[in-house]
Design a protein around this motif. Structure first.
Motif, PDB file in Angstrom:
ATOM      1  N   ILE A  94       0.813  -1.036   0.039  1.00 47.28           N
ATOM      2  CA  ILE A  94       0.227   0.067   0.082  1.00 47.28           C
ATOM      3  C   ILE A  94       0.751   1.174   0.080  1.00 47.28           C
ATOM      4  N   GLY A  95       0.098   2.626  -0.044  1.00 48.63           N
ATOM      5  CA  GLY A  95       1.087   3.814  -0.157  1.00 48.63           C
ATOM      6  C   GLY A  95       2.032   3.707  -1.299  1.00 48.63           C
ATOM      7  N   ASN A  96       3.150   3.988  -0.982  1.00 42.19           N
ATOM      8  CA  ASN A  96       4.284   4.098  -2.052  1.00 42.19           C
ATOM      9  C   ASN A  96       5.202   2.911  -2.185  1.00 42.19           C
ATOM     10  N   ASP A  97       4.636   2.060  -1.581  1.00 40.06           N
ATOM     11  CA  ASP A  97       5.528   0.818  -1.473  1.00 40.06           C
ATOM     12  C   ASP A  97       5.369   0.023  -2.656  1.00 40.06           C
ATOM     13  N   THR A  98       6.466  -0.593  -3.355  1.00 36.89           N
ATOM     14  CA  THR A  98       6.204  -1.544  -4.665  1.00 36.89           C
ATOM     15  C   THR A  98       6.935  -2.821  -4.463  1.00 36.89           C
ATOM     16  N   VAL A  99       6.407  -3.740  -5.228  1.00 37.45           N
ATOM     17  CA  VAL A  99       7.158  -4.883  -4.966  1.00 37.45           C
ATOM     18  C   VAL A  99       8.280  -4.891  -6.144  1.00 37.45           C
ATOM     19  N   LYS A 100       9.628  -5.419  -5.819  1.00 34.46           N
ATOM     20  CA  LYS A 100      10.610  -5.478  -6.520  1.00 34.46           C
ATOM     21  C   LYS A 100      10.909  -7.001  -7.229  1.00 34.46           C
ATOM     22  N   GLU A 101      11.850  -6.843  -8.141  1.00 30.76           N
ATOM     23  CA  GLU A 101      12.009  -8.078  -9.185  1.00 30.76           C
ATOM     24  C   GLU A 101      12.400  -9.160  -8.255  1.00 30.76           C
ATOM     25  N   GLU A 102      13.164  -8.930  -7.290  1.00 30.19           N
ATOM     26  CA  GLU A 102      13.818  -9.996  -6.626  1.00 30.19           C
ATOM     27  C   GLU A 102      12.564 -10.748  -5.762  1.00 30.19           C
ATOM     28  N   GLN A 103      11.846  -9.926  -5.169  1.00 32.11           N
ATOM     29  CA  GLN A 103      10.591 -10.297  -4.482  1.00 32.11           C
ATOM     30  C   GLN A 103       9.830 -11.465  -5.337  1.00 32.11           C
ATOM     31  N   VAL A 104       9.638 -10.705  -6.505  1.00 35.29           N
ATOM     32  CA  VAL A 104       8.509 -11.397  -7.251  1.00 35.29           C
ATOM     33  C   VAL A 104       8.920 -12.522  -7.696  1.00 35.29           C
ATOM     34  N   SER A 105      10.343 -12.726  -8.152  1.00 29.72           N
ATOM     35  CA  SER A 105      11.011 -13.991  -8.457  1.00 29.72           C
ATOM     36  C   SER A 105      10.926 -14.867  -7.404  1.00 29.72           C
ATOM     37  N   LYS A 106      10.841 -14.652  -6.120  1.00 29.70           N
ATOM     38  CA  LYS A 106      11.133 -15.679  -4.949  1.00 29.70           C
ATOM     39  C   LYS A 106       9.662 -16.372  -5.100  1.00 29.70           C
ATOM     40  N   TYR A 107       8.562 -15.392  -5.104  1.00 34.61           N
ATOM     41  CA  TYR A 107       7.332 -15.764  -4.967  1.00 34.61           C
ATOM     42  C   TYR A 107       6.911 -16.781  -6.016  1.00 34.61           C
ATOM     43  N   LEU A 108       7.483 -16.582  -7.250  1.00 32.54           N
ATOM     44  CA  LEU A 108       7.145 -17.214  -8.350  1.00 32.54           C
ATOM     45  C   LEU A 108       7.861 -18.599  -8.233  1.00 32.54           C
ATOM     46  N   GLN A 109       9.213 -18.863  -7.549  1.00 33.01           N
ATOM     47  CA  GLN A 109       9.843 -20.017  -7.155  1.00 33.01           C
ATOM     48  C   GLN A 109       8.937 -20.558  -6.194  1.00 33.01           C
ATOM     49  N   GLN A 110       8.540 -19.790  -5.183  1.00 38.74           N
ATOM     50  CA  GLN A 110       7.601 -20.702  -4.144  1.00 38.74           C
ATOM     51  C   GLN A 110       6.486 -21.460  -4.828  1.00 38.74           C
ATOM     52  N   ALA A 111       5.856 -20.612  -5.603  1.00 41.17           N
ATOM     53  CA  ALA A 111       4.705 -21.188  -6.418  1.00 41.17           C
ATOM     54  C   ALA A 111       4.802 -22.310  -7.097  1.00 41.17           C
ATOM     55  N   LYS A 112       6.109 -22.313  -7.905  1.00 39.85           N
ATOM     56  CA  LYS A 112       6.501 -23.433  -8.670  1.00 39.85           C
ATOM     57  C   LYS A 112       6.606 -24.778  -7.572  1.00 39.85           C
ATOM     58  N   ALA A 113       7.244 -24.489  -6.695  1.00 38.79           N
ATOM     59  CA  ALA A 113       7.672 -25.380  -5.726  1.00 38.79           C
ATOM     60  C   ALA A 113       6.459 -26.175  -5.084  1.00 38.79           C
ATOM     61  N   HIS A 114       5.617 -25.442  -4.739  1.00 37.84           N
ATOM     62  CA  HIS A 114       4.352 -25.987  -4.167  1.00 37.84           C
ATOM     63  C   HIS A 114       3.083 -25.996  -5.186  1.00 37.84           C
ATOM     64  N   ASP A 115       3.021 -26.181  -6.380  1.00 42.99           N
ATOM     65  CA  ASP A 115       2.007 -26.356  -7.209  1.00 42.99           C
ATOM     66  C   ASP A 115       1.059 -25.218  -7.317  1.00 42.99           C
ATOM     67  N   VAL A 116       1.389 -24.144  -7.004  1.00 46.24           N
ATOM     68  CA  VAL A 116       0.530 -23.189  -6.904  1.00 46.24           C
ATOM     69  C   VAL A 116       0.516 -22.537  -8.641  1.00 46.24           C
ATOM     70  N   ASP A 117      -0.737 -22.144  -9.023  1.00 50.50           N
ATOM     71  CA  ASP A 117      -0.892 -21.751 -10.333  1.00 50.50           C
ATOM     72  C   ASP A 117      -0.514 -20.220 -10.896  1.00 50.50           C
ATOM     73  N   ALA A 118      -0.527 -19.393  -9.727  1.00 45.63           N
ATOM     74  CA  ALA A 118      -0.425 -18.154 -10.085  1.00 45.63           C
ATOM     75  C   ALA A 118       0.309 -17.264  -8.864  1.00 45.63           C
ATOM     76  N   VAL A 119       0.775 -16.204  -9.329  1.00 40.94           N
ATOM     77  CA  VAL A 119       1.030 -15.142  -8.381  1.00 40.94           C
ATOM     78  C   VAL A 119       0.529 -13.913  -8.718  1.00 40.94           C
ATOM     79  N   ILE A 120      -0.330 -13.171  -7.783  1.00 40.85           N
ATOM     80  CA  ILE A 120      -0.854 -11.925  -8.188  1.00 40.85           C
ATOM     81  C   ILE A 120      -0.334 -10.859  -7.314  1.00 40.85           C
ATOM     82  N   THR A 121       0.003  -9.776  -7.623  1.00 29.60           N
ATOM     83  CA  THR A 121       0.631  -8.556  -6.778  1.00 29.60           C
ATOM     84  C   THR A 121      -0.661  -7.553  -6.911  1.00 29.60           C
ATOM     85  N   ILE A 122      -0.649  -6.973  -5.798  1.00 31.52           N
ATOM     86  CA  ILE A 122      -1.755  -5.671  -5.739  1.00 31.52           C
ATOM     87  C   ILE A 122      -0.724  -4.421  -5.019  1.00 31.52           C
ATOM     88  N   THR A 123      -0.638  -3.617  -5.736  1.00 35.67           N
ATOM     89  CA  THR A 123      -0.124  -2.137  -5.231  1.00 35.67           C
ATOM     90  C   THR A 123      -0.826  -1.249  -5.838  1.00 35.67           C
TER      91      THR A 123
END
Length: 449
Positions: free
Chosen positions: A104-133
């Motif tokens: 929220i506010g002026n905070d944004t997601v960074k490439e490193e953080q998004v990449s880690k969530y994509l890796q987590q999703a892949k490791a645990h058979d999660v279909d998608a990652v959705i960011t909200i900012t």
């Protein structure tokens, strides 16, 4: 009661009224949204439809916050990057899952953080990652963070802006899109929260930090590089503002307003930035078109950086059942009888190489012959209704430019765009004189027998 899935080491069910510290506004906003999606069928249908996920009436949605997946190594510490939420949609035997990361506010997601969530999703058979900012994207598939294509081969990556979510709530309420009265109440409370300052939701309110320098360089004819950060940041900021304009017009009209994009730009956000950067360096113009359902034409918006002007316009084909330009102009002017003519003009476009003619609407009301051409006998085939705003020195102001643009677009549509109607050919009429009327095929066959 919903039980936490076995594959989660920890996680709390999303709550409409989360009990969290006042400092945890991010966690609170995520919980309120996810619980609201679970509670209101039409809201989860609208949001998930935007990313291509169909939600049937019998589908079941689970929503969890602050989730940690179970690891193979029980002695290993829990991961530092913990997603804000997890959605689980069950339709029959099928299960679709998505990790949620919210800022929220002026905070944004960074490439490193998004990449880690994509890796987590892949490791645990999660279909998608959705960011909200509070960052805007033309489409949920156009993510504001660039990640390698290989990272999204097995996991989809989507993005929602908080303003987009708020607009979906507004449209559902404004158009009576929710059937159940209790769910209407819940959605109203959600919207009340999202519209409050405490939610940390904001609109796009200023151009990029290089905006003033870019405007001054264009004004002094200094060459710009399409690959430079200042140009690409300017184009990216313009793309965010285009999306904000869609949401503003959607809230005002009560209908879904979308950007008109080339198919290749719809599929590839990086190519869109590259092509638009090239176009900006060549023409010193930022432009876009909004599609408003049932409007006579697309609403075209142009920011002319060289002349420091904003133009809003709509194009209509001239009526073919009227022979002269004067008669065609009268047809258009009658549609705009309720419009305030201030800063409105009409451009007549002719086929071939004939130059267009343009005159103020105020003058055309008195004298439609003004759009006749001195250099061509061709009749006007297309009309463009134009609203022009000269910002002069204010154009280079990061906030002022956005403020003026977001006033100009609704103003043009209210004064002119909403009154325009596209020409349609009149229905054929039965000829009165049957003796001289052409025979039908059936009558000719009968005569020959």
């Amino acid at each position: 009661m919903t039980f936490r899935p076995d594959y989660l080491a920890s996680g709390e069910a999303a709550r409409l009224i989360p009990i969290v510290p006042d400092s945890s506004r991010e966690q609170k906003s995520a919980s309120v949204l996810l619980a609201g999606m679970r509670a209101v069928l039409e809201l989860r249908q609208a949001l998930l439809k935007s990313i291509g996920v169909r939600v049937g009436k019998t589908s079941q949605l689970e929503a969890w916050t602050e989730v940690v997946f179970k690891g193979t190594d029980k002695k290993a510490p829990p991961p530092k990057d913990r997603p804000d939420g997890l959605l689980i949609l069950r339709t029959g035997k099928r299960e679709w899952k998505a990790l949620i990361e919210a800022k929220i506010g002026n905070d944004t997601v960074k490439e490193e953080q998004v990449s880690k969530y994509l890796q987590q999703a892949k490791a645990h058979d999660v279909d998608a990652v959705i960011t909200i900012t509070n960052q805007f994207a033309a489409l949920p598939t156009h993510h504001p963070v660039k990640v390698p294509k290989s990272a999204t081969k097995s996991v989809d990556l989507f993005h929602w802006s908080w303003a987009f979510i708020r607009t979906q709530c507004q449209l559902l309420l404004k158009n009576d899109g929710v059937e159940d009265e209790d769910q209407v109440f819940i959605l109203s409370e959600l919207l009340r929260y999202f519209e409050s300052d405490r939610a940390g939701i904001s609109n796009f309110d200023q151009m990029n930090s290089e905006w003033k320098d870019v405007v001054n360089k264009v004004k002094s004819n200094t060459p710009l590089s399409k690959a430079s950060d200042e140009v690409q940041n300017t184009v990216s900021a313009w793309h965010q503002e285009q999306r904000d304009l869609c949401l503003i017009m959607a809230r005002l009209t009560g209908t879904e307003v979308t950007l008109k994009l080339k198919n290749q730009h719809r599929l590839d956000a990086a190519k869109r930035v590259k092509d638009d950067s090239d176009d900006f360096c060549r023409n010193q113009v930022l432009s876009c078109a909004l599609n408003i359902p049932n409007a006579a034409a697309d609403l075209e918006i142009t920011a002319d950086v060289q002349r420091r002007m904003i133009h809003c316009s709509m194009k209509l084909s001239a009526p073919k059942d009227k022979k002269s330009t004067k008669a065609r102009v009268n047809w258009l002017v009658r549609q705009l009888k309720k419009a305030n003519p201030e800063s409105l003009s009409v451009k007549a476009i002719r086929p071939g190489t004939a130059l267009p003619t343009q005159e103020p609407l105020r003058d055309l009301r008195e004298n439609p012959e003004l759009l006749e051409s001195d250099t061509s006998k061709s009749t006007a085939s297309t009309f463009e209704v134009v609203y022009s705003l000269d910002l002069a020195g204010k154009f280079s102001g990061r906030k002022v430019f956005i403020e003026e643009l977001e006033k100009a677009v609704p103003h043009f549509y209210q004064e002119a765009g909403q009154w325009l109607r596209a020409w349609t050919p009149p229905a054929p009429k039965i000829q009165r004189d049957r003796e001289t009327a052409p025979k039908t095929e059936l009558e000719m066959e009968t005569d020959s027998q």
